[in-house]
Design a protein around this motif. Structure first.
Motif, PDB file in Angstrom:
ATOM      1  N   ALA A  83      25.728  64.259  54.317  1.00  0.00           N
ATOM      2  CA  ALA A  83      26.694  64.391  55.401  1.00  0.00           C
ATOM      3  C   ALA A  83      26.786  65.838  55.842  1.00  0.00           C
ATOM      4  CB  ALA A  83      28.069  63.894  54.963  1.00  0.00           C
ATOM      5  N   ALA A  84      27.167  66.022  57.112  1.00  0.00           N
ATOM      6  CA  ALA A  84      27.445  67.359  57.637  1.00  0.00           C
ATOM      7  C   ALA A  84      28.947  67.475  57.851  1.00  0.00           C
ATOM      8  CB  ALA A  84      26.707  67.585  58.954  1.00  0.00           C
ATOM      9  N   VAL A  85      29.495  68.634  57.505  1.00  0.00           N
ATOM     10  CA  VAL A  85      30.916  68.888  57.697  1.00  0.00           C
ATOM     11  C   VAL A  85      31.073  70.115  58.582  1.00  0.00           C
ATOM     12  CG1 VAL A  85      33.138  69.371  56.608  1.00  0.00           C
ATOM     13  CG2 VAL A  85      31.460  67.921  55.434  1.00  0.00           C
ATOM     14  N   VAL A  86      31.697  69.913  59.742  1.00  0.00           N
ATOM     15  CA  VAL A  86      32.020  71.022  60.637  1.00  0.00           C
ATOM     16  C   VAL A  86      33.448  71.418  60.318  1.00  0.00           C
ATOM     17  CG1 VAL A  86      32.247  71.792  63.027  1.00  0.00           C
ATOM     18  CG2 VAL A  86      30.501  70.093  62.416  1.00  0.00           C
ATOM     19  N   THR A  87      33.620  72.591  59.742  1.00  0.00           N
ATOM     20  CA  THR A  87      34.934  72.969  59.264  1.00  0.00           C
ATOM     21  C   THR A  87      35.291  74.379  59.665  1.00  0.00           C
ATOM     22  OG1 THR A  87      36.352  73.011  57.284  1.00  0.00           O
ATOM     23  CG2 THR A  87      34.113  73.839  57.046  1.00  0.00           C
ATOM     24  N   CYS A  88      36.549  74.725  59.464  1.00  0.00           N
ATOM     25  CA  CYS A  88      37.039  76.048  59.804  1.00  0.00           C
ATOM     26  C   CYS A  88      36.527  77.072  58.787  1.00  0.00           C
ATOM     27  CB  CYS A  88      38.568  76.037  59.810  1.00  0.00           C
ATOM     28  SG  CYS A  88      39.318  77.576  60.398  1.00  0.00           S
ATOM     29  N   ALA A  89      36.450  78.330  59.236  1.00  0.00           N
ATOM     30  CA  ALA A  89      36.015  79.402  58.350  1.00  0.00           C
ATOM     31  C   ALA A  89      37.126  79.851  57.398  1.00  0.00           C
ATOM     32  CB  ALA A  89      35.531  80.595  59.177  1.00  0.00           C
ATOM     33  N   ASP A  90      38.290  79.242  57.500  1.00  0.00           N
ATOM     34  CA  ASP A  90      39.420  79.572  56.634  1.00  0.00           C
ATOM     35  C   ASP A  90      38.984  79.547  55.175  1.00  0.00           C
ATOM     36  OD1 ASP A  90      41.894  79.104  54.990  1.00  0.00           O
ATOM     37  OD2 ASP A  90      42.841  79.202  56.962  1.00  0.00           O
ATOM     38  N   SER A  91      39.301  80.608  54.445  1.00  0.00           N
ATOM     39  CA  SER A  91      38.829  80.741  53.062  1.00  0.00           C
ATOM     40  C   SER A  91      39.425  79.713  52.116  1.00  0.00           C
ATOM     41  CB  SER A  91      39.160  82.154  52.542  1.00  0.00           C
ATOM     42  OG  SER A  91      40.557  82.402  52.580  1.00  0.00           O
ATOM     43  N   ARG A  92      40.489  79.044  52.546  1.00  0.00           N
ATOM     44  CA  ARG A  92      41.123  78.032  51.690  1.00  0.00           C
ATOM     45  C   ARG A  92      40.495  76.657  51.833  1.00  0.00           C
ATOM     46  NH1 ARG A  92      46.867  79.000  54.332  1.00  0.00           N
ATOM     47  NH2 ARG A  92      45.433  78.977  56.125  1.00  0.00           N
ATOM     48  N   VAL A  93      39.576  76.530  52.758  1.00  0.00           N
ATOM     49  CA  VAL A  93      38.938  75.235  53.037  1.00  0.00           C
ATOM     50  C   VAL A  93      37.509  75.273  52.511  1.00  0.00           C
ATOM     51  CG1 VAL A  93      38.331  73.563  54.815  1.00  0.00           C
ATOM     52  CG2 VAL A  93      40.360  75.008  55.104  1.00  0.00           C
ATOM     53  N   VAL A  94      37.271  74.561  51.408  1.00  0.00           N
ATOM     54  CA  VAL A  94      35.957  74.568  50.750  1.00  0.00           C
ATOM     55  C   VAL A  94      35.481  73.116  50.630  1.00  0.00           C
ATOM     56  CG1 VAL A  94      34.619  75.352  48.771  1.00  0.00           C
ATOM     57  CG2 VAL A  94      36.715  76.578  49.429  1.00  0.00           C
ATOM     58  N   ALA A 222      36.689  62.431  62.525  1.00  0.00           N
ATOM     59  CA  ALA A 222      37.550  63.610  62.491  1.00  0.00           C
ATOM     60  C   ALA A 222      38.568  63.432  61.377  1.00  0.00           C
ATOM     61  CB  ALA A 222      38.256  63.797  63.834  1.00  0.00           C
ATOM     62  N   ALA A 223      38.983  64.543  60.791  1.00  0.00           N
ATOM     63  CA  ALA A 223      39.958  64.472  59.706  1.00  0.00           C
ATOM     64  C   ALA A 223      40.717  65.792  59.620  1.00  0.00           C
ATOM     65  CB  ALA A 223      39.267  64.171  58.378  1.00  0.00           C
ATOM     66  N   ILE A 224      41.865  65.738  58.942  1.00  0.00           N
ATOM     67  CA  ILE A 224      42.682  66.926  58.730  1.00  0.00           C
ATOM     68  C   ILE A 224      42.907  67.114  57.235  1.00  0.00           C
ATOM     69  CG2 ILE A 224      44.903  68.041  59.126  1.00  0.00           C
ATOM     70  CD1 ILE A 224      43.214  67.832  61.625  1.00  0.00           C
ATOM     71  N   TYR A 225      42.636  68.317  56.771  1.00  0.00           N
ATOM     72  CA  TYR A 225      42.843  68.670  55.365  1.00  0.00           C
ATOM     73  C   TYR A 225      44.197  69.341  55.210  1.00  0.00           C
ATOM     74  CZ  TYR A 225      42.344  71.419  51.047  1.00  0.00           C
ATOM     75  OH  TYR A 225      42.532  71.995  49.821  1.00  0.00           O
ATOM     76  N   ASP A 226      45.024  68.792  54.329  1.00  0.00           N
ATOM     77  CA  ASP A 226      46.329  69.382  54.045  1.00  0.00           C
ATOM     78  C   ASP A 226      46.165  70.383  52.906  1.00  0.00           C
ATOM     79  OD1 ASP A 226      48.963  69.899  53.014  1.00  0.00           O
ATOM     80  OD2 ASP A 226      49.669  68.114  54.044  1.00  0.00           O
ATOM     81  N   ILE A 227      46.309  71.653  53.224  1.00  0.00           N
ATOM     82  CA  ILE A 227      46.079  72.697  52.229  1.00  0.00           C
ATOM     83  C   ILE A 227      47.046  72.587  51.065  1.00  0.00           C
ATOM     84  CG2 ILE A 227      46.166  75.197  51.846  1.00  0.00           C
ATOM     85  CD1 ILE A 227      45.105  75.578  54.672  1.00  0.00           C
ATOM     86  N   ALA A 228      48.284  72.169  51.322  1.00  0.00           N
ATOM     87  CA  ALA A 228      49.294  72.104  50.277  1.00  0.00           C
ATOM     88  C   ALA A 228      49.044  70.971  49.284  1.00  0.00           C
ATOM     89  CB  ALA A 228      50.680  71.962  50.901  1.00  0.00           C
ATOM     90  N   THR A 229      48.592  69.820  49.761  1.00  0.00           N
ATOM     91  CA  THR A 229      48.419  68.658  48.894  1.00  0.00           C
ATOM     92  C   THR A 229      46.983  68.392  48.491  1.00  0.00           C
ATOM     93  OG1 THR A 229      48.140  67.087  50.730  1.00  0.00           O
ATOM     94  CG2 THR A 229      50.397  67.586  50.040  1.00  0.00           C
ATOM     95  N   GLY A 230      46.029  68.914  49.272  1.00  0.00           N
ATOM     96  CA  GLY A 230      44.620  68.661  48.997  1.00  0.00           C
ATOM     97  C   GLY A 230      44.107  67.387  49.648  1.00  0.00           C
ATOM     98  N   LYS A 231      44.989  66.633  50.286  1.00  0.00           N
ATOM     99  CA  LYS A 231      44.598  65.341  50.847  1.00  0.00           C
ATOM    100  C   LYS A 231      43.936  65.508  52.207  1.00  0.00           C
ATOM    101  CE  LYS A 231      46.426  60.822  52.247  1.00  0.00           C
ATOM    102  NZ  LYS A 231      45.353  60.098  51.529  1.00  0.00           N
ATOM    103  N   VAL A 232      42.888  64.720  52.420  1.00  0.00           N
ATOM    104  CA  VAL A 232      42.205  64.665  53.710  1.00  0.00           C
ATOM    105  C   VAL A 232      42.615  63.377  54.401  1.00  0.00           C
ATOM    106  CG1 VAL A 232      39.985  64.476  54.896  1.00  0.00           C
ATOM    107  CG2 VAL A 232      40.248  66.067  52.982  1.00  0.00           C
ATOM    108  N   ALA A 233      43.215  63.509  55.580  1.00  0.00           N
ATOM    109  CA  ALA A 233      43.621  62.346  56.355  1.00  0.00           C
ATOM    110  C   ALA A 233      42.612  62.120  57.463  1.00  0.00           C
ATOM    111  CB  ALA A 233      45.009  62.568  56.962  1.00  0.00           C
TER     112      ALA A 233
END
Length: 235
Positions: A83-94, A222-233
């Protein structure tokens, strides 16, 4: 550099570019991947499910991809991401951690604001036609600074300095799209819309990606990662 050396360098570059173009053209026209290697999803649906299951393990703090030395020799022979993941460069998103995947499992494209520009599109085409990915996921995240900066730029009718306007202009359509409905949380709504718009770009951009999607070989989400909980919606 001497004239002959320069000619040799240009010649090698030309051969590489030509070979890559032929490889992509052949893969795109046939729309048929080689048989998936052991352990790799055979369908787009299975690829997305693997991401969802990996995120569940991440949330539960029960990863199965903790030893990154496993398979190192095999990976030196080539890559086989599913799979390919297009994600933000934010350092908290790995992505590899968020989806509990090992090295070589994900083809990751990062840019502040997780939007798809021409370079990202070309990278996705390579991942689809040459590497044989089964899914493309555009992953936004909570508290995205790039989206927030775009909102502020629109409200203040100003542009940030340097090259930052390029980010703002790329994200601006998503913000405008949701502002009309006056959402309670404009940042969250714009972040979600930005991920959805770019997932649509991945699914409809021709000739390569659109053709793979039409045949059902690849899916985009498309999905959203919640930095606080770790959950991907998934949206």
């Amino acid at each position: 550099m001497c004239q002959e050396c320069s000619k040799a360098t240009i010649s090698r570059r030309g051969l590489f570019a030509g070979g890559l173009a032929l490889t992509i053209a052949a893969s795109s026209s046939s729309l048929a991947f080689a048989q998936a290697p052991d352990g790799r999803p055979n369908s787009a649906e299975e690829a997305l499910m693997r991401l969802k299951e990996g995120n569940a393990r991440y949330i539960a703090n029960a990863p199965i991809n903790a030893d990154h030395s496993v398979g190192r020799i095999n990976r030196s022979m080539g890559q086989q991401p599913f799979a390919a993941v297009v994600t933000c460069a934010d350092s908290r998103v790995v992505p590899e951690l968020i989806f509990d995947q090992g090295p070589g499992d994900l083809f990751v494209i990062r840019v502040a604001g997780n939007f798809i520009n021409e370079d990202g599109l070309a990278s996705l085409e390579f991942a689809a036609a040459v590497l044989g990915i089964r899914a493309i996921l555009v992953l936004g995240h909570t508290s995205c600074g790039a989206v927030d900066a775009t909102i502020k730029s629109i409200k203040d009718n100003t542009l940030p300095p340097g090259h930052l306007p390029r980010l703002v202009n790329a994200i601006r359509p998503a913000v405008y799209d949701v502002m009309a409905s006056n959402p309670d949380n404009l940042l969250a709504a714009a972040t979600a819309k930005n991920a959805q718009l770019n997932a649509s770009v991945a699914a409809t951009s021709g000739p390569i990606l659109a053709e793979f999607h039409e045949k059902g070989t690849i899916t985009s989400a498309a999905a959203i990662y919640d930095i606080a909980t770790g959950k991907v919606a998934f949206l």
